[in-house]
Motif scaffolding. Sequence first.
Motif, PDB file in Angstrom:
ATOM      1  N   ILE A  52       0.837  -1.185   0.000  1.00 21.51           N
ATOM      2  CA  ILE A  52       0.000   0.000   0.000  1.00 21.51           C
ATOM      3  C   ILE A  52       0.884   1.252   0.000  1.00 21.51           C
ATOM      4  CG2 ILE A  52      -1.781   1.276   1.267  1.00 21.51           C
ATOM      5  CD1 ILE A  52      -2.729  -1.335  -0.184  1.00 21.51           C
ATOM      6  N   GLY A  53       2.045   1.139   0.645  1.00 23.79           N
ATOM      7  CA  GLY A  53       3.005   2.245   0.601  1.00 23.79           C
ATOM      8  C   GLY A  53       3.415   2.565  -0.831  1.00 23.79           C
ATOM      9  N   GLN A  54       3.593   1.530  -1.641  1.00 23.85           N
ATOM     10  CA  GLN A  54       3.948   1.732  -3.055  1.00 23.85           C
ATOM     11  C   GLN A  54       2.814   2.422  -3.801  1.00 23.85           C
ATOM     12  OE1 GLN A  54       7.070   0.691  -4.581  1.00 23.85           O
ATOM     13  NE2 GLN A  54       6.266   2.209  -5.989  1.00 23.85           N
ATOM     14  N   VAL A  55       1.573   2.094  -3.472  1.00 24.06           N
ATOM     15  CA  VAL A  55       0.410   2.727  -4.094  1.00 24.06           C
ATOM     16  C   VAL A  55       0.429   4.228  -3.809  1.00 24.06           C
ATOM     17  CG1 VAL A  55      -2.115   2.932  -3.989  1.00 24.06           C
ATOM     18  CG2 VAL A  55      -1.047   0.671  -4.126  1.00 24.06           C
ATOM     19  N   VAL A  56       0.588   4.592  -2.541  1.00 26.41           N
ATOM     20  CA  VAL A  56       0.612   6.010  -2.167  1.00 26.41           C
ATOM     21  C   VAL A  56       1.786   6.712  -2.853  1.00 26.41           C
ATOM     22  CG1 VAL A  56       0.862   7.642  -0.256  1.00 26.41           C
ATOM     23  CG2 VAL A  56      -0.594   5.618   0.011  1.00 26.41           C
ATOM     24  N   TYR A  57       2.953   6.094  -2.837  1.00 29.00           N
ATOM     25  CA  TYR A  57       4.130   6.673  -3.484  1.00 29.00           C
ATOM     26  C   TYR A  57       3.860   6.939  -4.968  1.00 29.00           C
ATOM     27  CZ  TYR A  57       8.792   7.175  -5.435  1.00 29.00           C
ATOM     28  OH  TYR A  57       9.887   7.650  -6.115  1.00 29.00           O
ATOM     29  N   ASN A  58       3.332   5.939  -5.668  1.00 26.69           N
ATOM     30  CA  ASN A  58       3.081   6.094  -7.109  1.00 26.69           C
ATOM     31  C   ASN A  58       2.038   7.167  -7.388  1.00 26.69           C
ATOM     32  OD1 ASN A  58       4.882   3.986  -7.366  1.00 26.69           O
ATOM     33  ND2 ASN A  58       3.543   2.718  -8.607  1.00 26.69           N
ATOM     34  N   LEU A  59       0.973   7.211  -6.578  1.00 29.63           N
ATOM     35  CA  LEU A  59      -0.071   8.212  -6.807  1.00 29.63           C
ATOM     36  C   LEU A  59       0.442   9.622  -6.528  1.00 29.63           C
ATOM     37  CD1 LEU A  59      -3.253   6.443  -5.400  1.00 29.63           C
ATOM     38  CD2 LEU A  59      -2.544   6.690  -7.793  1.00 29.63           C
ATOM     39  N   VAL A  60       1.231   9.798  -5.469  1.00 32.23           N
ATOM     40  CA  VAL A  60       1.785  11.124  -5.174  1.00 32.23           C
ATOM     41  C   VAL A  60       2.787  11.525  -6.258  1.00 32.23           C
ATOM     42  CG1 VAL A  60       3.253  12.431  -3.568  1.00 32.23           C
ATOM     43  CG2 VAL A  60       1.360  11.031  -2.699  1.00 32.23           C
ATOM     44  N   ASN A  61       3.636  10.609  -6.670  1.00 33.63           N
ATOM     45  CA  ASN A  61       4.605  10.899  -7.725  1.00 33.63           C
ATOM     46  C   ASN A  61       3.897  11.304  -9.018  1.00 33.63           C
ATOM     47  OD1 ASN A  61       7.339  11.035  -8.654  1.00 33.63           O
ATOM     48  ND2 ASN A  61       6.984   9.122  -9.757  1.00 33.63           N
ATOM     49  N   ASN A  62       2.837  10.589  -9.355  1.00 34.67           N
ATOM     50  CA  ASN A  62       2.051  10.897 -10.543  1.00 34.67           C
ATOM     51  C   ASN A  62       1.425  12.293 -10.417  1.00 34.67           C
ATOM     52  OD1 ASN A  62       0.984   9.651 -13.075  1.00 34.67           O
ATOM     53  ND2 ASN A  62      -0.952  10.188 -12.108  1.00 34.67           N
ATOM     54  N   LEU A  70       2.497  14.814  -8.639  1.00 29.86           N
ATOM     55  CA  LEU A  70       3.548  15.820  -8.753  1.00 29.86           C
ATOM     56  C   LEU A  70       3.929  16.064 -10.215  1.00 29.86           C
ATOM     57  CD1 LEU A  70       5.809  14.771  -5.767  1.00 29.86           C
ATOM     58  CD2 LEU A  70       4.460  16.883  -5.958  1.00 29.86           C
ATOM     59  N   THR A  71       3.877  15.024 -11.016  1.00 30.83           N
ATOM     60  CA  THR A  71       4.206  15.148 -12.437  1.00 30.83           C
ATOM     61  C   THR A  71       3.157  15.963 -13.182  1.00 30.83           C
ATOM     62  OG1 THR A  71       5.371  13.036 -12.421  1.00 30.83           O
ATOM     63  CG2 THR A  71       4.634  13.845 -14.565  1.00 30.83           C
ATOM     64  N   TYR A  72       1.893  15.787 -12.837  1.00 35.84           N
ATOM     65  CA  TYR A  72       0.804  16.386 -13.611  1.00 35.84           C
ATOM     66  C   TYR A  72       0.150  17.595 -12.972  1.00 35.84           C
ATOM     67  CZ  TYR A  72       1.088  12.364 -16.647  1.00 35.84           C
ATOM     68  OH  TYR A  72       1.522  11.424 -17.531  1.00 35.84           O
ATOM     69  N   THR A  73       0.575  18.012 -11.789  1.00 39.10           N
ATOM     70  CA  THR A  73      -0.102  19.114 -11.121  1.00 39.10           C
ATOM     71  C   THR A  73       0.088  20.427 -11.863  1.00 39.10           C
ATOM     72  OG1 THR A  73      -0.635  19.976  -8.941  1.00 39.10           O
ATOM     73  CG2 THR A  73       1.709  19.866  -9.512  1.00 39.10           C
ATOM     74  N   GLY A  74      -0.706  21.419 -11.490  1.00 39.44           N
ATOM     75  CA  GLY A  74      -0.692  22.707 -12.169  1.00 39.44           C
ATOM     76  C   GLY A  74       0.478  23.579 -11.779  1.00 39.44           C
ATOM     77  N   LYS A 105       1.751  23.828  -8.312  1.00 43.47           N
ATOM     78  CA  LYS A 105       2.460  22.634  -7.830  1.00 43.47           C
ATOM     79  C   LYS A 105       1.834  22.071  -6.558  1.00 43.47           C
ATOM     80  CE  LYS A 105       6.760  23.561 -10.093  1.00 43.47           C
ATOM     81  NZ  LYS A 105       7.175  24.853 -10.445  1.00 43.47           N
ATOM     82  N   ALA A 106       0.522  22.248  -6.414  1.00 43.24           N
ATOM     83  CA  ALA A 106      -0.188  21.768  -5.225  1.00 43.24           C
ATOM     84  C   ALA A 106      -0.660  20.331  -5.417  1.00 43.24           C
ATOM     85  CB  ALA A 106      -1.386  22.662  -4.930  1.00 43.24           C
ATOM     86  N   VAL A 107      -0.362  19.504  -4.435  1.00 43.92           N
ATOM     87  CA  VAL A 107      -0.837  18.120  -4.377  1.00 43.92           C
ATOM     88  C   VAL A 107      -1.392  17.928  -2.970  1.00 43.92           C
ATOM     89  CG1 VAL A 107      -0.148  15.689  -4.380  1.00 43.92           C
ATOM     90  CG2 VAL A 107       0.799  17.266  -6.083  1.00 43.92           C
ATOM     91  N   ALA A 154      -7.318   9.718  -0.782  1.00 43.85           N
ATOM     92  CA  ALA A 154      -7.379  10.425  -2.059  1.00 43.85           C
ATOM     93  C   ALA A 154      -6.119  11.247  -2.271  1.00 43.85           C
ATOM     94  CB  ALA A 154      -8.604  11.328  -2.102  1.00 43.85           C
ATOM     95  N   VAL A 155      -5.653  11.282  -3.523  1.00 41.58           N
ATOM     96  CA  VAL A 155      -4.516  12.109  -3.919  1.00 41.58           C
ATOM     97  C   VAL A 155      -5.003  13.009  -5.051  1.00 41.58           C
ATOM     98  CG1 VAL A 155      -2.159  12.141  -4.820  1.00 41.58           C
ATOM     99  CG2 VAL A 155      -2.880  10.292  -3.277  1.00 41.58           C
ATOM    100  N   ARG A 156      -4.964  14.316  -4.802  1.00 42.22           N
ATOM    101  CA  ARG A 156      -5.505  15.307  -5.745  1.00 42.22           C
ATOM    102  C   ARG A 156      -4.398  16.188  -6.299  1.00 42.22           C
ATOM    103  NH1 ARG A 156     -10.507  17.653  -6.188  1.00 42.22           N
ATOM    104  NH2 ARG A 156     -11.197  16.540  -4.329  1.00 42.22           N
ATOM    105  N   ASP A 157      -4.454  16.437  -7.605  1.00 40.09           N
ATOM    106  CA  ASP A 157      -3.558  17.421  -8.212  1.00 40.09           C
ATOM    107  C   ASP A 157      -4.404  18.550  -8.799  1.00 40.09           C
ATOM    108  OD1 ASP A 157      -4.113  17.126 -11.106  1.00 40.09           O
ATOM    109  OD2 ASP A 157      -3.125  15.190 -10.948  1.00 40.09           O
ATOM    110  N   THR A 158      -3.747  19.621  -9.188  1.00 44.84           N
ATOM    111  CA  THR A 158      -4.440  20.785  -9.733  1.00 44.84           C
ATOM    112  C   THR A 158      -4.125  20.982 -11.208  1.00 44.84           C
ATOM    113  OG1 THR A 158      -2.630  22.223  -9.060  1.00 44.84           O
ATOM    114  CG2 THR A 158      -4.458  21.965  -7.496  1.00 44.84           C
ATOM    115  N   GLY A 159      -3.782  19.901 -11.885  1.00 45.11           N
ATOM    116  CA  GLY A 159      -3.400  19.976 -13.292  1.00 45.11           C
ATOM    117  C   GLY A 159      -4.573  20.205 -14.222  1.00 45.11           C
ATOM    118  N   GLU A 160      -4.338  19.947 -15.494  1.00 48.60           N
ATOM    119  CA  GLU A 160      -5.331  20.200 -16.536  1.00 48.60           C
ATOM    120  C   GLU A 160      -6.460  19.176 -16.560  1.00 48.60           C
ATOM    121  OE1 GLU A 160      -3.432  20.620 -20.316  1.00 48.60           O
ATOM    122  OE2 GLU A 160      -2.045  22.131 -19.572  1.00 48.60           O
ATOM    123  N   GLY A 161      -6.299  18.091 -15.853  1.00 48.26           N
ATOM    124  CA  GLY A 161      -7.314  17.047 -15.889  1.00 48.26           C
ATOM    125  C   GLY A 161      -7.064  16.067 -17.016  1.00 48.26           C
TER     126      GLY A 161
END
Length: 108
Positions: free
Chosen positions: A1-11, A13-17, A20-22, A36-43
């Motif tokens: 589950i740690g890997q899941v959180v890591y991958n979602l946060v990393n993703n 960070l890559t796509y945020t607006g 740079k808020a995650v 939940a892991v939310r970014d502010t990117g373009e969607g």
Amino acid sequence: IGQVVYNLVNNALTYTGADKAVTVSQMVAGGMVHVAVRDTGEGIEPDELPHIWNRYYRGAKPHKRATVGTGLGLSIVKGILDAHGLKYGVQSAKGEGTVFWFELPLAP
């Protein structure tokens, strides 16, 4: 589950607006923890949503920033969550960012 959180946060960070808020959040309801892991990117375009869990899928639109990675992050997330029999999903709206989420049962 740690890997899941890591991958979602990393993703995220890559796509945020530009801000740079995650945001990583959790909520307890009905004997489950909703993470939940939310970014502010373009969607993500609605027609791309079914494909994002596939290996190497990066979408039709190029990244604004240089991207480092194999394109396996969300596929790994899917594999881990499926192996645990957990519910998960994604919500995205054009211009409003994306939220990836999953649920875990509360420990007794």
